[in-house]
Design an enzyme around this catalytic site. Structure first.
Site, PDB file in Angstrom:
ATOM      1  CG  HIS C  62      -2.013   1.068   1.176  1.00  0.00           C
ATOM      2  ND1 HIS C  62      -3.265   0.682   1.769  1.00  0.00           N
ATOM      3  CD2 HIS C  62      -2.063   1.973   0.363  1.00  0.00           C
ATOM      4  CE1 HIS C  62      -3.940   1.749   1.706  1.00  0.00           C
ATOM      5  NE2 HIS C  62      -3.347   2.615   0.792  1.00  0.00           N
ATOM      6  NE  ARG C  66       0.695  11.215  -2.814  1.00  0.00           N
ATOM      7  CZ  ARG C  66      -0.239  10.960  -2.542  1.00  0.00           C
ATOM      8  NH1 ARG C  66      -1.436  10.545  -3.148  1.00  0.00           N
ATOM      9  NH2 ARG C  66      -0.287  11.066  -0.991  1.00  0.00           N
ATOM     10  CG  HIS C 181     -10.199   4.122   1.418  1.00  0.00           C
ATOM     11  ND1 HIS C 181      -9.323   4.903   1.646  1.00  0.00           N
ATOM     12  CD2 HIS C 181     -11.453   4.700   1.433  1.00  0.00           C
ATOM     13  CE1 HIS C 181      -9.556   5.817   2.323  1.00  0.00           C
ATOM     14  NE2 HIS C 181     -10.831   5.765   2.304  1.00  0.00           N
ATOM     15  CG  ASP C 307      -2.476   5.071   3.371  1.00  0.00           C
ATOM     16  OD1 ASP C 307      -2.255   5.048   1.957  1.00  0.00           O
ATOM     17  OD2 ASP C 307      -3.424   5.401   3.940  1.00  0.00           O
TER      18      ASP C 307
END
Lengths: 380, 187, 427
Positions: C62, C66, C181, C307
């Site tokens: 996870h 970007r 999610h 994350d």
């Protein structure tokens, strides 16, 4: 977070004497304005009041001056006023006592003092407000500060500049005090940590509105002579109310009993963890209350899920003429304004003898002068 | 609390005791009576925190001597000072208590120690915001010199030549929980 | 021909049930029986691993890299370096880029870019719905062909249960796991922090735990209905743990993952409105933290992940409401989990921790990675489980600095990371 000590003075004293400012200190000491911090002792001072009241009762026409006054003593060292949660009971009382002095200024022929002469105050309102802004503006005028008003529509925020950049620009223009109203909780903390200027919270999101709570406390203290032990009911939309939060923090610290009243969706049980009671039946609370503080129902902001409608709110929680009969005769009715007549309060009740709504406005000025003086007056 | 009391009394030179203070204030009361034929127009304005107590005592002596109760109040100077924002510690403001109009009155500013004169200047400014008195006079228990402004006391309890680095400590029972005394200490 | 021998380490390879003090040989980028010496001893690199753990390269399922679109927050290159510095040899990147990874072309771009600049293995995921808007299905079959390892709308959550059902069915057809999610938009509204004591105190809009639990429950029901695996990302609430535990006991194909911040911190951390504590899902109460720890201990929560969500300083330096959610985590997660799970709370031993970072994610995503079997790619992480160190964000390899753990003292970390037999990072 700074905290103050009763004997803070002596610590400072030795530090200062080592720093070669002895002569200046000596001249301060001899000034009558100088207050010895060792003397902060409430029980002893009370005894003294009584004793000297007898001794000097005949000394002058002003009976209230005919006895020595124990002056508040405190080493105020906060540049910002962000909320009441971070203040101690002593600090809150100190602000209220300082406000006494500024309330007196309002009764003079010339209602202006030079305390903040040469200081620049920016009223930075990133959310509309007329009352709070006007009150701060007038308070600043009475302290001889220069005032600039900036609202979100005229500021660069609309052009996409960040809050931090806008504030730093204001600081580059030598603003000394920033009075901030913002829709986002924590915005004053954010700026307070990043600016040298004093930041005064004039309401941030649903977080705090410290000067409103201070003026509420001031009004209760003025009308009832004390706060500790009183039962204060706060009625309305508590969940979204910064006024409610600041009032809860302040009232609990000063020893009042607080009951929150409103529909369960707007007064969740979670609030009980803040040391207050929660009730959904206003008729049970009104007969016991010493103060009823009605909050504005901000129906324009509310999502429709929270309550079915204004008429149902009024039916269940409005302070109607009939309900007002349940109140003790000396119960104070307060409202931070602007009032929705006929929604949270009936017109007759708002204008009735128990209402102190306009005193709150007057006291707001004194409290804000005190806050500006204390936070804006320290050297940064 | 205790050690600071001890150190101040052991290192300090006694200047006046309770009796001397009482005599000085009684004399000031006599002088005020002498200088102000119309005693009823007189307002004693004490500067906190000891000036107001001294003003109260002077008013007591006047009442004793002349059986006239002159007005005695408090004038806050903190919010009229010229050094706000430049000092690490903020002067604490107190509510002034004076007759609402001072028009035509004789205001006597009362302070414990007269030093640079800046406090008195602030007091005169403050009095101005209550109206326009006929005249302003000044009474001080101790005048220690070192004036920084053209100010002179009309009534002085005791002139005390001092060095700039000395401290004059006035203690009054009602404001300090200590017996009345004036002491001089060197640093 | 190149050869490396890692000497005297404690080799832990959960996939082969191995935990022994042996030398590990690497030849030509793969794990070997023994180093091929053949008289050319000088060409064998020797690595002294005494006192260290020799683990299969860790996998983080996870990560937000970007790129494409938000190179000012993180690039493939900097994100991969951060992964290597954290001990990770394989990272799985989320599709909420610009453009969204919802087409084979974008997946191809990501794979090419990663091959060019990333020092660790980067495995892309594809979106479940077009533009992660939750309205129509993305071309899941084509994404599978393009090489995604899973589908997810991470950062968003599909609210339409019918759409989600069809996505899970479709994913089953093409053999991809579904990562979700879990956030119900109606219950969460504009919430920015856990709904509870601290949100009441601070006046910040609450994000109730029920907003996660409703979707966890939904996923359990759909996993049963479609008979396919759904993995709940970053589980935070005590009730979610209970729901997953009960469902797994019944044989439902559901799993849950934990991020380090959700066990290292509680919502109390938001007291000063520091936006480095703003993440989605939010930091929750101590009760929830305790339940997560139990869920890790009993195997209910089987995956550890960061994350990793980089944001530029100017984006985080704003009012709390306006700040983006998320913190970076690649370079602190192993240290935090070792420190909290193995040393401090003693919930699991280091073998299980390595399993949760290697075998479990490899099983979830059907990867070859995560093992030290002979012939497997030589992705190896050397870990000093007792090294005490202090987090210093200015030393991070990541392009962003949005971590709340600056200055935190931790015990245990990776000291060397090898990808395909090559050392890509060492302390």
């Amino acid at each position: 977070m700074t905290s103050l000590t009763r004997c803070g003075y002596r610590k400072n004293e030795s530090a200062r004497e080592h720093s070669g400012e002895r002569a200046r200190l000596a001249c301060w000491r001899s000034w009558p304005g100088f207050v010895d911090f060792r003397k902060q002792n409430a029980p002893a001072s009370k005894k003294l009041h009584d004793h000297s009241a007898q001794k000097f009762a005949k000394a002058g026409r002003f009976r209230q001056q005919a006895r020595p006054v124990r002056y508040p003593t405190m080493n105020w060292n906060r540049k910002d006023l962000l909320g009441l949660r971070e203040l101690s009971a002593d600090e809150i009382n100190f602000i209220l006592e300082t406000a006494d002095a500024f309330k007196q200024v309002g009764t003079r022929e010339i209602k202006k003092v030079p305390a903040l002469r040469g200081k620049t105050l920016v009223n930075f309102f990133v959310e509309p407000s007329t009352r709070t802004r006007t009150s701060f503006e007038l308070a600043a005028f009475r302290l001889s500060a220069d005032v600039i008003n900036l609202s979100a529509s005229t500021s660069s925020l609309a052009k996409g500049e960040t809050l931090k950049d806008t504030a730093r620009n204001l600081e580059a223009l030598h603003a000394d005090i920033l009075v901030l109203r913002h829709s986002s909780a924590g915005a004053p903390q954010f700026l307070g940590q990043r600016l040298k200027a004093s930041v005064i919270n004039a309401g941030d999101g649903a977080h705090e509105h410290p000067t409103q709570a201070l003026l509420d406390l001031y009004t209760i203290r003025e009308k009832r002579g004390k706060i500790a032990g009183l039962h204060v009911a706060i009625v309305g939309d508590i969940l979204f109310s910064r006024v409610a939060r600041s009032n809860i923090f302040g009232l609990v610290k000063l020893g009042a009993r607080v009951t929150l009243v409103g529909p369960i969706t707007l007064v969740p049980r979670e609030f009980e963890k803040l040391g207050v009671a929660v009730s959904h039946k206003i008729d049970n609370v009104l007969p016991e209350a010493d103060v009823v503080n009605l909050l504005r129902i901000q129906h324009e902001r509310q999502r429709k899920e929270y309550f079915p409608g204004l008429s149902e709110y009024t039916a269940l929680f409005g302070l109607t003429k009939e309900r007002a009969k349940l109140l003790k005769p000396d119960c104070l009715i307060m409202h931070p304004g602007p009032i929705n007549r006929g929604v949270e309060i009936d017109s007759e009740v708002a204008d009735g003898a128990q209402s102190v709504i306009l005193d709150q406005v007057t006291n707001g000025l004194a409290v804000r002068m005190a806050v500006l003086y204390l936070c804006g007056g320290i050297s940064t | 609390m205790n050690d600071s009391k001890q150190s101040s009394s052991s290192a300090a030179l006694p200047i006046m005791d309770a009796e001397a203070i009482s005599r000085a204030l009684r004399r000031i009361a006599h002088e005020i009576i002498e200088r102000n034929p119309d005693l009823r127009s007189v307002v004693l304005a004490g500067i906190p925190s000891r000036g107001d107590e001294i003003a109260r005592r002077i008013a007591g002596f006047i009442a004793e001597i002349e059986k006239i109760e002159v007005d005695s109040g408090v004038i806050d100077v903190a919010m009229h000072r010229d050094d706000v924002g430049t000092r690490a510690e903020l002067p604490i403001v107190k509510a002034s208590q004076l007759p609402t109009s001072l028009e035509g009155r004789t205001v006597i500013i009362v302070d414990d120690v007269l030093f640079t004169g800046r406090t008195v200047r602030a007091a005169m400014d403050a009095i101005g915001s209550f109206g326009r008195p006929a005249r302003i006079q000044l009474a001080a228990l101790i005048d220690r010199g070192h004036r920084e402004l053209p100010i002179r006391a009309d009534y002085v309890g005791k002139n005390l030549p001092t060095a700039a680095n000395e401290k004059v400590r006035v203690r009054l029972e009602q404001t300090d929980d200590e017996p009345d005394a004036v002491r001089l200490s060197k640093e | 021909m190149s050869a490396t021998i890692i000497r005297s380490g404690r080799v832990i390879d959960p996939a082969n049930n191995r935990d022994e003090m042996v030398d590990l040989a690497v030849v030509d980028g793969r794990i070997a029986e023994r180093p091929e010496v053949r008289g050319q001893k000088s060409q064998v690199e020797e690595i002294d691993a005494s006192g260290l753990i020799v683990a299969p390269g860790l996998i983080d399922v996870h990560v937000h890299l970007r790129e494409p679109g938000f190179g000012h927050k993180e690039t493939m290159e900097s994100g991969a370096r951060a992964a290597a510095a954290g001990g990770f040899t394989t990272i799985v990147c989320m599709p909420n880029t610009s453009p969204v990874a919802d087409s084979p072309a974008t997946i191809a771009w990501i794979k090419d870019r990663a091959a060019e600049v990333a020092c660790v293995n980067v495995l892309p995921t594809g979106a479940i719905s077009k533009n992660i808007a939750g309205e129509e299905l993305a071309p899941i079959g084509s994404l599978a062909q393009a090489g995604v390892v899973a589908i997810t709308d991470d950062g968003r959550c599909i609210q339409n249960h019918e759409l989600m059902r069809r996505a899970v069915e479709y994913a089953r057809m093409v053999g991809l796991p579904v990562l979700d999610h879990c956030q119900d938009y109606n219950l969460v509204g504009n919430g920015v922090m856990h709904e509870g004591y601290w949100s009441t105190l601070l006046g910040l809009p609450g994000w109730p735990a029920a907003g996660e639990e409703v979707i966890v429950m939904r996923n359990i029901l759909l996993a049963d209905l479609c008979d396919h695996h759904i993995h709940c990302q970053h589980v935070t609430s005590a009730r979610s743990v209970r729901l997953i535990r009960d469902a797994r006991a019944r044989g439902t194909k559901i799993s849950g993952e934990v991020c380090p911040h959700h066990i290292a911190l509680t919502d109390e951390a938001l007291e000063n409105f520091d936006t480095n504590y703003k993440m989605n899902p939010p930091l929750r109460s101590q009760r929830d933290v305790d339940a997560l720890l139990e869920g890790i201990a009993d195997g209910t929560l089987s995956i550890l992940a960061s994350d990793h969500a980089p944001h530029a300083e100017f984006e985080k330096e704003v009012e709390f409401d306006a700040a983006p959610f998320g913190i970076i985590g690649l370079e602190t997660e192993l240290g935090l989990f070792l420190d909290l799970l193995v040393h401090k709370h003693r919930k699991i031993d280091i073998v299980r921790l390595i399993e949760m970072y290697t075998l479990e994610p490899a099983k979830l995503l059907g990867l070859e990675a995560g093992t030290l079997s002979v012939g497997a790619p030589a992705d190896v992480t050397l870990i000093d489980p007792n090294l005490e160190w202090t987090v210093k964000i200015d030393k991070f390899e990541s392009a962003s600095r949005n971590s709340p753990f600056d200055g935190r003292e931790l015990k245990g970390r990776a000291v060397r990371t090898m990808v395909g037999g090559k050392t890509v990072w060492k302390l």
